[in-house]
Design an enzyme around this catalytic site. Structure first.
Site, PDB file in Angstrom:
ATOM      1  N   CYS A   2       0.831  -1.208   0.000  1.00  0.00           N
ATOM      2  CA  CYS A   2       0.000   0.000   0.000  1.00  0.00           C
ATOM      3  C   CYS A   2       0.864   1.256   0.000  1.00  0.00           C
ATOM      4  O   CYS A   2       1.985   1.248   0.497  1.00  0.00           O
ATOM      5  CB  CYS A   2      -0.880   0.012   1.237  1.00  0.00           C
ATOM      6  SG  CYS A   2      -1.896  -1.440   1.403  1.00  0.00           S
ATOM      7  N   ARG A  27       4.561  -0.054  -6.802  1.00  0.00           N
ATOM      8  CA  ARG A  27       4.583  -0.887  -5.602  1.00  0.00           C
ATOM      9  C   ARG A  27       3.562  -2.006  -5.657  1.00  0.00           C
ATOM     10  O   ARG A  27       3.604  -2.935  -4.857  1.00  0.00           O
ATOM     11  CB  ARG A  27       4.283  -0.025  -4.372  1.00  0.00           C
ATOM     12  CG  ARG A  27       5.236   1.126  -4.184  1.00  0.00           C
ATOM     13  CD  ARG A  27       4.789   1.992  -3.046  1.00  0.00           C
ATOM     14  NE  ARG A  27       4.835   1.258  -1.797  1.00  0.00           N
ATOM     15  CZ  ARG A  27       5.891   1.196  -1.005  1.00  0.00           C
ATOM     16  NH1 ARG A  27       6.979   1.849  -1.332  1.00  0.00           N
ATOM     17  NH2 ARG A  27       5.866   0.519   0.102  1.00  0.00           N
ATOM     18  N   TRP A  77      -3.184  -2.609  -1.414  1.00  0.00           N
ATOM     19  CA  TRP A  77      -2.809  -3.973  -1.808  1.00  0.00           C
ATOM     20  C   TRP A  77      -3.474  -4.849  -0.754  1.00  0.00           C
ATOM     21  O   TRP A  77      -3.040  -4.869   0.396  1.00  0.00           O
ATOM     22  CB  TRP A  77      -1.291  -4.085  -1.754  1.00  0.00           C
ATOM     23  CG  TRP A  77      -0.643  -5.145  -2.560  1.00  0.00           C
ATOM     24  CD1 TRP A  77      -0.255  -5.056  -3.865  1.00  0.00           C
ATOM     25  CD2 TRP A  77      -0.217  -6.442  -2.128  1.00  0.00           C
ATOM     26  NE1 TRP A  77       0.366  -6.210  -4.258  1.00  0.00           N
ATOM     27  CE2 TRP A  77       0.409  -7.079  -3.227  1.00  0.00           C
ATOM     28  CE3 TRP A  77      -0.308  -7.143  -0.919  1.00  0.00           C
ATOM     29  CZ2 TRP A  77       0.934  -8.361  -3.145  1.00  0.00           C
ATOM     30  CZ3 TRP A  77       0.222  -8.432  -0.854  1.00  0.00           C
ATOM     31  CH2 TRP A  77       0.824  -9.025  -1.949  1.00  0.00           C
ATOM     32  N   ASN A 103      -1.689   2.520   6.244  1.00  0.00           N
ATOM     33  CA  ASN A 103      -0.889   1.334   5.912  1.00  0.00           C
ATOM     34  C   ASN A 103      -0.540   0.644   7.229  1.00  0.00           C
ATOM     35  O   ASN A 103      -0.307   1.321   8.226  1.00  0.00           O
ATOM     36  CB  ASN A 103       0.435   1.725   5.246  1.00  0.00           C
ATOM     37  CG  ASN A 103       0.253   2.266   3.848  1.00  0.00           C
ATOM     38  OD1 ASN A 103      -0.841   2.211   3.299  1.00  0.00           O
ATOM     39  ND2 ASN A 103       1.319   2.790   3.276  1.00  0.00           N
ATOM     40  N   GLY A 104      -0.451  -0.675   7.185  1.00  0.00           N
ATOM     41  CA  GLY A 104      -0.080  -1.401   8.398  1.00  0.00           C
ATOM     42  C   GLY A 104      -1.213  -2.310   8.838  1.00  0.00           C
ATOM     43  O   GLY A 104      -2.180  -2.525   8.092  1.00  0.00           O
ATOM     44  N   GLU A 480      17.737 -17.595  -7.575  1.00  0.00           N
ATOM     45  CA  GLU A 480      17.258 -16.298  -8.055  1.00  0.00           C
ATOM     46  C   GLU A 480      16.615 -16.438  -9.442  1.00  0.00           C
ATOM     47  O   GLU A 480      15.586 -15.816  -9.732  1.00  0.00           O
ATOM     48  CB  GLU A 480      18.424 -15.299  -8.080  1.00  0.00           C
ATOM     49  CG  GLU A 480      18.082 -13.902  -8.544  1.00  0.00           C
ATOM     50  CD  GLU A 480      16.977 -13.214  -7.741  1.00  0.00           C
ATOM     51  OE1 GLU A 480      16.609 -13.693  -6.654  1.00  0.00           O
ATOM     52  OE2 GLU A 480      16.467 -12.194  -8.249  1.00  0.00           O
ATOM     53  N   LYS A 484      12.741 -15.488 -10.238  1.00  0.00           N
ATOM     54  CA  LYS A 484      12.332 -14.522 -11.271  1.00  0.00           C
ATOM     55  C   LYS A 484      11.296 -15.160 -12.200  1.00  0.00           C
ATOM     56  O   LYS A 484      10.319 -14.517 -12.583  1.00  0.00           O
ATOM     57  CB  LYS A 484      13.530 -14.044 -12.120  1.00  0.00           C
ATOM     58  CG  LYS A 484      14.449 -13.086 -11.451  1.00  0.00           C
ATOM     59  CD  LYS A 484      13.934 -11.667 -11.334  1.00  0.00           C
ATOM     60  CE  LYS A 484      13.316 -11.352 -10.024  1.00  0.00           C
ATOM     61  NZ  LYS A 484      14.071 -11.366  -8.808  1.00  0.00           N
ATOM     62  N   GLU A 487       7.921 -15.390 -10.331  1.00  0.00           N
ATOM     63  CA  GLU A 487       7.293 -14.077 -10.125  1.00  0.00           C
ATOM     64  C   GLU A 487       6.708 -13.512 -11.404  1.00  0.00           C
ATOM     65  O   GLU A 487       5.634 -12.919 -11.400  1.00  0.00           O
ATOM     66  CB  GLU A 487       8.338 -13.073  -9.613  1.00  0.00           C
ATOM     67  CG  GLU A 487       8.795 -13.311  -8.207  1.00  0.00           C
ATOM     68  CD  GLU A 487       9.979 -12.434  -7.846  1.00  0.00           C
ATOM     69  OE1 GLU A 487      10.103 -12.112  -6.668  1.00  0.00           O
ATOM     70  OE2 GLU A 487      10.788 -12.082  -8.724  1.00  0.00           O
ATOM     71  N   HIS A 503      18.002 -37.686  -5.489  1.00  0.00           N
ATOM     72  CA  HIS A 503      17.371 -38.044  -4.218  1.00  0.00           C
ATOM     73  C   HIS A 503      15.885 -37.743  -4.225  1.00  0.00           C
ATOM     74  O   HIS A 503      15.271 -37.627  -3.162  1.00  0.00           O
ATOM     75  CB  HIS A 503      18.078 -37.299  -3.068  1.00  0.00           C
ATOM     76  CG  HIS A 503      19.524 -37.672  -2.935  1.00  0.00           C
ATOM     77  ND1 HIS A 503      19.939 -38.915  -2.541  1.00  0.00           N
ATOM     78  CD2 HIS A 503      20.651 -36.968  -3.203  1.00  0.00           C
ATOM     79  CE1 HIS A 503      21.262 -38.966  -2.546  1.00  0.00           C
ATOM     80  NE2 HIS A 503      21.716 -37.793  -2.957  1.00  0.00           N
ATOM     81  N   LYS A 592       6.512  -4.368  -3.987  1.00  0.00           N
ATOM     82  CA  LYS A 592       7.893  -3.880  -3.960  1.00  0.00           C
ATOM     83  C   LYS A 592       8.436  -3.856  -2.538  1.00  0.00           C
ATOM     84  O   LYS A 592       9.624  -4.032  -2.320  1.00  0.00           O
ATOM     85  CB  LYS A 592       7.926  -2.470  -4.564  1.00  0.00           C
ATOM     86  CG  LYS A 592       9.299  -1.964  -4.873  1.00  0.00           C
ATOM     87  CD  LYS A 592       9.926  -2.719  -6.026  1.00  0.00           C
ATOM     88  CE  LYS A 592      11.410  -2.545  -6.137  1.00  0.00           C
ATOM     89  NZ  LYS A 592      12.044  -3.604  -6.924  1.00  0.00           N
TER      90      LYS A 592
HETATM   91  C1  F6R Z   1      11.964 -10.576  -5.747  1.00  0.00           C
HETATM   92  C2  F6R Z   1      11.287  -9.718  -4.842  1.00  0.00           C
HETATM   93  C3  F6R Z   1      11.053 -10.194  -3.445  1.00  0.00           C
HETATM   94  C4  F6R Z   1      11.918  -9.356  -2.506  1.00  0.00           C
HETATM   95  C5  F6R Z   1      11.571  -9.670  -1.050  1.00  0.00           C
HETATM   96  C6  F6R Z   1      12.457  -8.905  -0.093  1.00  0.00           C
HETATM   97  O1  F6R Z   1      11.960 -10.080  -7.045  1.00  0.00           O
HETATM   98  O2  F6R Z   1      10.971  -8.620  -5.174  1.00  0.00           O
HETATM   99  O3  F6R Z   1      11.357 -11.537  -3.289  1.00  0.00           O
HETATM  100  O4  F6R Z   1      13.247  -9.629  -2.772  1.00  0.00           O
HETATM  101  O5  F6R Z   1      10.246  -9.324  -0.815  1.00  0.00           O
HETATM  102  O6  F6R Z   1      12.341  -7.525  -0.296  1.00  0.00           O
HETATM  103  P1  F6R Z   1      13.392  -6.535   0.318  1.00  0.00           P
HETATM  104  O7  F6R Z   1      14.673  -6.729  -0.362  1.00  0.00           O
HETATM  105  O8  F6R Z   1      12.818  -5.171   0.084  1.00  0.00           O
HETATM  106  O9  F6R Z   1      13.496  -6.874   1.781  1.00  0.00           O
END
Ligand code: F6R
Length: 597
Positions: A2, A27, A77, A103-104, A480, A484, A487, A503, A592
């Site tokens: 949010c 975001r 969100w 927010n929160g 990673e 990606k 996501e 295994h 984000k």
């Molecule tokens: C991956 C992604 C998430 C963040 C995770 C941690 O593309 O965006 O997996 O890496 O939510 O976020 P931060 O780095 O902001 O703590």
């Protein structure tokens, strides 16, 4: 997740809110709304569960009294309550005397809602935020002053909040924060508050970040209530590093493509800025941290993957025991003497990471933060802060922050090992020389990958999922790569240590199953590739071998592993997502900055 923007300006608040909400779009959100004071003093509220374009249209078509300069905006969100217009922010009290964005999470929302209902308040939504509105309304009836009403109301509240309240008639705005990001800025354009500096960067050079318990009246000069009481100094001023041009695509199709391409230059700039301070240990010395005998890395998602790369390097170069923890699972871990905790988060606002700081394993040790946000809660709580210097990352899925975290963490840890006498200066100089080739190698990997990868991605994009394998220091990169793909494409993608295939996971391999190999030149990978091929699996290999599907130049023995493979892996995920018609900058269900546990 949010986002909040609030403003008191001389011009129509609608003009500022619309721009600010666009800047918050990256975001992620599923509804959006504004509350704006009108020329008659009333509050106009416009909300939608469609995109910001719809809100823009609704505001453009507004036929009521003209908008005045005070207003609130919010991108939601959904966490509590489904995606409906009535659950969208801003929320109003029973008499429409105040509007509120929040927010929160309010932990005691159920109790508060029950008592407010008994007291005669009626609720319009399912969301916890609405209880704040009625609680403030209740206190406002008693004391008649918005600032005081917010203060009295928050005494009753348990949980986290970044909130802004707009009062009908006066156009007064009061904001408050507790364990949620919120910052305020006073500028020639007016006074602003936001949860994300990106929203107001067009008008702001300097800002102050609210600390837990702070309440601010958005008048000029601001009236500020602090937990320490009257006379407590204001939080420090930060300079705004965002510029409106950061949000421009400069000819790229999307931010992800732009941010992938920025990586080589960012690495080059970072290495230039560290200069000789890596190899002579002085970079580490600047942080004033005690020597450490163990390293505990804490983070989530991409940041944790970057942390694993850094941990592997520290173990290998310094012979130091390392452990990597998913932030949301640190609670049961045991503090070990001589440990340095390294908390990694690009946003510095990830709730799981902030909660992890309160657990014994982290809070009983010195804590170094590696983040992309100098003013984040993580940075404020750390004993020392290393910035990863990636600049604004607008694509929601992390790309350049991953590379920048690895490079910053690598530089700092090499410097630390020299400073602690665990690595010779001569060895460090050699490592820095190798690092200096990295920008070229990343650039080269990008050029190569753009030629080869989109075709492969097109071919495999119909697969329902895929497996990534690697060995040793290649494993975090495989993780990673899989993250990606998940996501961005919404297809399953899992990563395994290649040695683990036999295994169990080999059961997943049939004719045509796609297996992506992050090839760090470990000779044992050949046998693992053969295991897959003999079952009809389709290998896509990223590495140095002449027979690799995607060749990238990497340093086989580099302690930071096959970092160059990141670029083709990012391009693979992006290309597949585009073949599937996904929005690569705003993938579904990804935020984000994840501010819920
Ligand atoms: C991956 C992604 C998430 C963040 C995770 C941690 O593309 O965006 O997996 O890496 O939510 O976020 P931060 O780095 O902001 O703590």
């Amino acid at each position: 997740m949010c986002g909040i923007i609030a403003c008191r300006t001389a011009e129509s608040a609608a003009d500022y809110l619309r721009i600010g909400l666009r800047r918050l779009e990256y975001r992620g959100y599923d509804s959006v709304g504004v509350a704006i004071q009108t020329a008659t003093g009333d509050i106009a509220r416009v909300r939608t569960i469609e995109r910001i374009d719809t809100l823009d249209r609704l505001l453009a078509d507004w036929s009521g009294p003209a908008f005045a300069g005070a207003g609130l905006g919010h991108t939601r969100w959904a966490t509590h309550g489904s995606v409906t217009e009535s659950n969208a922010h801003p929320h109003n009290d029973c008499e429409d005397r105040i509007s509120l964005v929040h927010n929160g999470i309010i932990d005691n929302a159920d109790t508060l809602r029950a008592s407010l209902t008994i007291a005669g308040h009626s609720f319009d939504s399912d969301v916890d935020s609405e209880v704040l509105c009625h609680l403030i309304e209740d206190r406002l009836q008693l004391c008649g002053d918005l600032f005081e009403a917010v203060r009295l109301a928050l005494v009753e509240v348990e949980g986290s909040w970044g909130l802004a309240v707009l009062e009908r008639g006066t156009g007064r705005i009061v904001v408050a924060a507790n364990r949620c990001p919120l910052l305020v800025a006073h500028t020639p354009d007016g006074a602003f508050a936001t949860s994300d500096i990106a929203a107001i960067a067009d008008w702001v050079d300097e800002f102050r970040v609210l600390e837990d318990g702070d309440i601010v009246d958005l008048v000029s000069p601001p009236r500020w209530s602090r937990q320490e009481g009257i006379g407590a100094s204001l939080p420090p001023v930060h300079r705004c590093a965002w510029r409106s041009t950061d949000a421009e695509l400069n000819g790229y199709a999307d931010h992800m493509a732009k941010e992938i391409d920025e990586q080589a230059e960012l690495v080059s700039g970072a290495l230039d800025s560290y200069g000789s301070r890596i190899a002579d240990g002085s970079l580490w010395a600047e942080y004033g941290m005690e020597p450490f005998e163990r390293l505990h890395v804490v983070g989530c998602g991409t940041s944790l993957n970057a942390g694993r790369v850094i941990a592997n390097l520290v173990r290998r170069l310094g012979g130091i025991p390392v452990r990597c923890s998913t932030a949301s699972e640190v609670a049961d871990e045991i503090a070990e003497p001589g440990t340095l905790s390294l908390a990694i988060s690009q946003s510095g606002e990830t709730t799981d990471v902030l909660r992890a700081l309160e657990t014994p394993a982290v809070c009983e040790t010195p804590m170094l933060a590696l983040t992309n946000s100098a003013h984040s809660a993580l940075a404020r709580r750390a004993d020392a802060v290393m910035l990863c210097g990636a600049g604004p990352e607008i694509g929601v899925a992390a790309t350049k922050t991953f590379i920048c975290q690895i490079v910053a963490g690598t530089a700092l840890m090499i410097s630390a090992l020299v400073g602690m006498g665990r690595l010779t200066r001569a060895a460090a100089v050699d490592l820095v020389d190798d690092l200096r080739y990295l920008p070229d190698r990343l650039g080269h990997a990008g050029v190569k990958a753009k030629c080869v990868v989109p075709r492969i991605a097109e071919e495999i994009s119909s697969a329902s999922g895929m497996i990534f394998i690697a060995r040793g220091n290649g494993i975090p990169y495989a993780a990673e790569g899989a993250l990606k793909v998940k996501e961005l494409t919404y297809c399953w993608a899992e990563h395994h240590s290649a040695g683990e295939l036999k295994h169990g996971p080999l059961a997943l391999i049939g004719v045509g199953t796609v297996v992506i190999v992050v090839d760090n030149d470990d000779p044992r990978l050949r046998a693992n590739i053969a295991e897959v091929q003999s079952r009809g699996g389709r290998i896509v290999s990223i590495g140095r071998y002449a027979d690799s599907t995607v060749q990238v130049a990497s340093i086989p023995s580099a302690p930071w592993g096959p970092i160059e493979s990141t670029v083709p892996l990012q391009i693979l995920a992006r290309s597949m997502a585009m073949s599937l018609g996904r929005d690569v900058d705003k993938p579904r269900n990804l935020a984000k900055s994840v501010t819920v546990e």
